[in-house]
Write a protein that holds these residues in place. Structure first.
Motif, PDB file in Angstrom:
ATOM      1  N   SER A 165      11.363   4.146   8.644  1.00 53.63           N
ATOM      2  CA  SER A 165      11.359   3.924   7.202  1.00 53.63           C
ATOM      3  C   SER A 165      12.624   4.500   6.601  1.00 53.63           C
ATOM      4  O   SER A 165      13.091   5.568   7.018  1.00 53.63           O
ATOM      5  CB  SER A 165      10.137   4.594   6.561  1.00 53.63           C
ATOM      6  OG  SER A 165      10.201   4.523   5.150  1.00 53.63           O
ATOM      7  N   GLN A 218       4.704   3.976   6.022  1.00 52.97           N
ATOM      8  CA  GLN A 218       4.883   3.114   4.854  1.00 52.97           C
ATOM      9  C   GLN A 218       3.871   3.449   3.768  1.00 52.97           C
ATOM     10  O   GLN A 218       4.199   3.469   2.570  1.00 52.97           O
ATOM     11  CB  GLN A 218       4.750   1.646   5.263  1.00 52.97           C
ATOM     12  CG  GLN A 218       5.119   0.677   4.136  1.00 52.97           C
ATOM     13  CD  GLN A 218       6.543   0.868   3.671  1.00 52.97           C
ATOM     14  OE1 GLN A 218       7.475   0.827   4.476  1.00 52.97           O
ATOM     15  NE2 GLN A 218       6.732   1.084   2.364  1.00 52.97           N
ATOM     16  N   PHE A 219       2.635   3.719   4.176  1.00 52.53           N
ATOM     17  CA  PHE A 219       1.611   4.144   3.208  1.00 52.53           C
ATOM     18  C   PHE A 219       2.043   5.422   2.499  1.00 52.53           C
ATOM     19  O   PHE A 219       1.927   5.537   1.267  1.00 52.53           O
ATOM     20  CB  PHE A 219       0.279   4.362   3.933  1.00 52.53           C
ATOM     21  CG  PHE A 219      -0.779   5.025   3.097  1.00 52.53           C
ATOM     22  CD1 PHE A 219      -1.648   4.265   2.332  1.00 52.53           C
ATOM     23  CD2 PHE A 219      -0.904   6.413   3.065  1.00 52.53           C
ATOM     24  CE1 PHE A 219      -2.630   4.878   1.545  1.00 52.53           C
ATOM     25  CE2 PHE A 219      -1.877   7.034   2.287  1.00 52.53           C
ATOM     26  CZ  PHE A 219      -2.739   6.258   1.535  1.00 52.53           C
ATOM     27  N   ALA A 261       5.093   6.561   2.061  1.00 56.11           N
ATOM     28  CA  ALA A 261       6.225   6.254   1.177  1.00 56.11           C
ATOM     29  C   ALA A 261       5.752   5.574  -0.102  1.00 56.11           C
ATOM     30  O   ALA A 261       6.227   5.906  -1.211  1.00 56.11           O
ATOM     31  CB  ALA A 261       7.229   5.375   1.912  1.00 56.11           C
ATOM     32  N   ASP A 262       4.824   4.642   0.033  1.00 59.48           N
ATOM     33  CA  ASP A 262       4.334   3.907  -1.135  1.00 59.48           C
ATOM     34  C   ASP A 262       3.614   4.812  -2.126  1.00 59.48           C
ATOM     35  O   ASP A 262       3.582   4.512  -3.330  1.00 59.48           O
ATOM     36  CB  ASP A 262       3.382   2.797  -0.692  1.00 59.48           C
ATOM     37  CG  ASP A 262       4.090   1.676   0.055  1.00 59.48           C
ATOM     38  OD1 ASP A 262       5.330   1.592  -0.033  1.00 59.48           O
ATOM     39  OD2 ASP A 262       3.392   0.896   0.746  1.00 59.48           O
ATOM     40  N   ASN A 263       3.042   5.901  -1.634  1.00 59.02           N
ATOM     41  CA  ASN A 263       2.215   6.759  -2.484  1.00 59.02           C
ATOM     42  C   ASN A 263       2.815   8.149  -2.706  1.00 59.02           C
ATOM     43  O   ASN A 263       2.128   9.053  -3.192  1.00 59.02           O
ATOM     44  CB  ASN A 263       0.813   6.875  -1.872  1.00 59.02           C
ATOM     45  CG  ASN A 263       0.095   5.542  -1.868  1.00 59.02           C
ATOM     46  OD1 ASN A 263      -0.309   5.043  -2.909  1.00 59.02           O
ATOM     47  ND2 ASN A 263      -0.043   4.942  -0.695  1.00 59.02           N
ATOM     48  N   ASN A 264       4.104   8.307  -2.363  1.00 57.26           N
ATOM     49  CA  ASN A 264       4.807   9.575  -2.577  1.00 57.26           C
ATOM     50  C   ASN A 264       4.048  10.737  -1.961  1.00 57.26           C
ATOM     51  O   ASN A 264       3.900  11.811  -2.557  1.00 57.26           O
ATOM     52  CB  ASN A 264       5.025   9.819  -4.074  1.00 57.26           C
ATOM     53  CG  ASN A 264       6.017  10.932  -4.348  1.00 57.26           C
ATOM     54  OD1 ASN A 264       6.930  11.182  -3.549  1.00 57.26           O
ATOM     55  ND2 ASN A 264       5.843  11.627  -5.458  1.00 57.26           N
ATOM     56  N   ARG A 322      -6.519   4.753   3.391  1.00 55.73           N
ATOM     57  CA  ARG A 322      -6.491   3.836   2.249  1.00 55.73           C
ATOM     58  C   ARG A 322      -7.745   3.951   1.399  1.00 55.73           C
ATOM     59  O   ARG A 322      -7.681   3.975   0.161  1.00 55.73           O
ATOM     60  CB  ARG A 322      -6.321   2.404   2.759  1.00 55.73           C
ATOM     61  CG  ARG A 322      -4.924   2.101   3.283  1.00 55.73           C
ATOM     62  CD  ARG A 322      -4.860   0.748   3.947  1.00 55.73           C
ATOM     63  NE  ARG A 322      -3.480   0.355   4.278  1.00 55.73           N
ATOM     64  CZ  ARG A 322      -3.152  -0.528   5.204  1.00 55.73           C
ATOM     65  NH1 ARG A 322      -4.117  -1.116   5.929  1.00 55.73           N
ATOM     66  NH2 ARG A 322      -1.888  -0.825   5.436  1.00 55.73           N
ATOM     67  N   SER A 354      12.652   5.410   3.517  1.00 55.79           N
ATOM     68  CA  SER A 354      12.177   6.232   2.401  1.00 55.79           C
ATOM     69  C   SER A 354      12.355   7.712   2.720  1.00 55.79           C
ATOM     70  O   SER A 354      12.306   8.125   3.880  1.00 55.79           O
ATOM     71  CB  SER A 354      10.703   5.941   2.109  1.00 55.79           C
ATOM     72  OG  SER A 354      10.508   4.578   1.789  1.00 55.79           O
TER      73      SER A 354
END
Length: 346
Positions: free
Chosen positions: A258, A191-192, A194-197, A140, A260
């Motif tokens: 996920s 999840q991180f 997925a959130d940031n492609n 992060r 995603s």
């Protein structure tokens, strides 16, 4: 394969310095890991020249060695740059992460950074467990530093995992799942991503699976023609090689945490040439040649299309710790720079 990003020419002012344009364009998915646990070893300039002379367009570098980064300037070689596990704790501090990005990325104007691998094969069930709680916060913080520089569409932050995090009953591939002890670790990381492609980086080694399983078929592990076909009743897909089965098992494990559509980049794969079961130069050469052809053209039953893949490794690493087989994955002789196998990378 991860979507390839077009060339970006704009510069961004970040922390008082001019940030260069970065790009991750490239058509071929083959890279080679630059392991450096050998002595003597070629100079950084000679190593980069060997990549270029052999048409190897991507490199994985396991620590931010500035001499190597300097040698990569202007080379057009795309890079996975690792944050070693031992540095993860220091990057819990956002200022330290900002400085890491400045010192190892922003200061290298002509290097084509592709991914940052934040930790390698961290596992809750072995000695690397002491790094477990450091991986995601470091990801992060480094991502935030990349975003501050306006580079989030060009440089993706991820971590490199491996098949050791999968549950023992992950067969056939549709049954792939992370082991219970790893699910709490991997779910927020996925999840991180997925959130940031961003893709997940995964080290996929059919050799080690073959070595541990006395019933495994050698030809199946080497991509050679064989009568062995694994039918996955869960999906109706059929597998004619172990690499595809292992990679799709990892995809299934990710999907269980996920919904995603996260891509997986194979950040390591190889076959040793001596010191273990069926570790001959012939078998290793067969594996590397067939792997290159396969990931360029075919993909897996679950994910057709080419697969961005990094071969391990450029040289035999005589100083590497662990089993003797770990020292014999090299593609080139470090003294003569001659190839151990007849391979075409481009």
């Amino acid at each position: 394969m991860a979507l390839l990003i077009s060339v970006m020419q704009a510069t961004v002012l970040f922390l008082g310095i001019l940030v260069p344009a970065f790009k991750t364009a490239g058509a071929q998915p083959i890279g080679v890991c630059n392991g450096r646990n050998l002595d003597p070893r070629p100079s950084e300039e000679d190593t980069v020249r060997l990549y270029k002379d052999n048409g190897i367009g991507r490199m994985r570098l396991y620590d931010p060695l500035h001499a190597t980064l300097d040698a990569l300037r202007g080379s057009n070689i795309e890079l996975i740059l690792d944050v070693p596990n031992t540095e993860l704790e220091s990057l819990q501090d956002s200022v330290a992460a900002t400085n890491w990005v400045r010192d190892n990325i922003l200061n290298y104007q002509d290097v084509k950074f592709r991914y940052i691998a934040v930790g390698n094969e961290v596992d809750p069930d072995n000695d690397s467990s002491r790094y477990l709680n450091f991986v995601l916060p470091a990801m992060r913080n480094l991502h935030d530093a990349i975003v501050a520089g306006g580079l989030q569409d060009q440089i993706k932050v991820s971590t490199a995992t491996y098949s050791g995090l999968l549950a023992r009953n992950s067969f056939p591939p549709s049954q792939g799942a992370f082991k219970d002890s790893a699910q709490g670790f991997m779910q927020p990381i996925i999840q991180f991503l997925a959130d940031n492609n961003s893709p997940l980086l995964a080290n996929i080694y059919p050799y080690f699976s073959y070595q541990k399983n006395p019933d495994e078929n050698l030809q199946y592990a080497l991509f050679e023609p064989t009568n062995t076909v694994v039918s996955d009743e869960g999906t109706g897909l059929q597998y004619t090689n172990l690499f595809d089965a292992m990679l799709d098992t990892m995809y299934s494990a990710v999907e269980k945490l996920s919904d995603s559509n996260i891509n997986i980049v194979v950040s390591e794969s190889g076959w040793p040439s001596e010191a273990g079961k069926d570790t001959t130069v012939e078998n290793a050469g067969t594996y590397y040649k067939n792997l290159i052809n396969h990931v360029k053209e075919t993909g897996t039953p679950k994910k057709p299309g080419n697969i961005e893949t990094f071969l391990f490794a450029m040289f035999d690493e005589y100083l590497k710790e662990g089993d003797e087989t770990e020292k014999h994955f090299g593609l080139f002789d470090p003294a003569t720079r001659q190839p151990k196998y007849d391979l075409s990378f481009s």
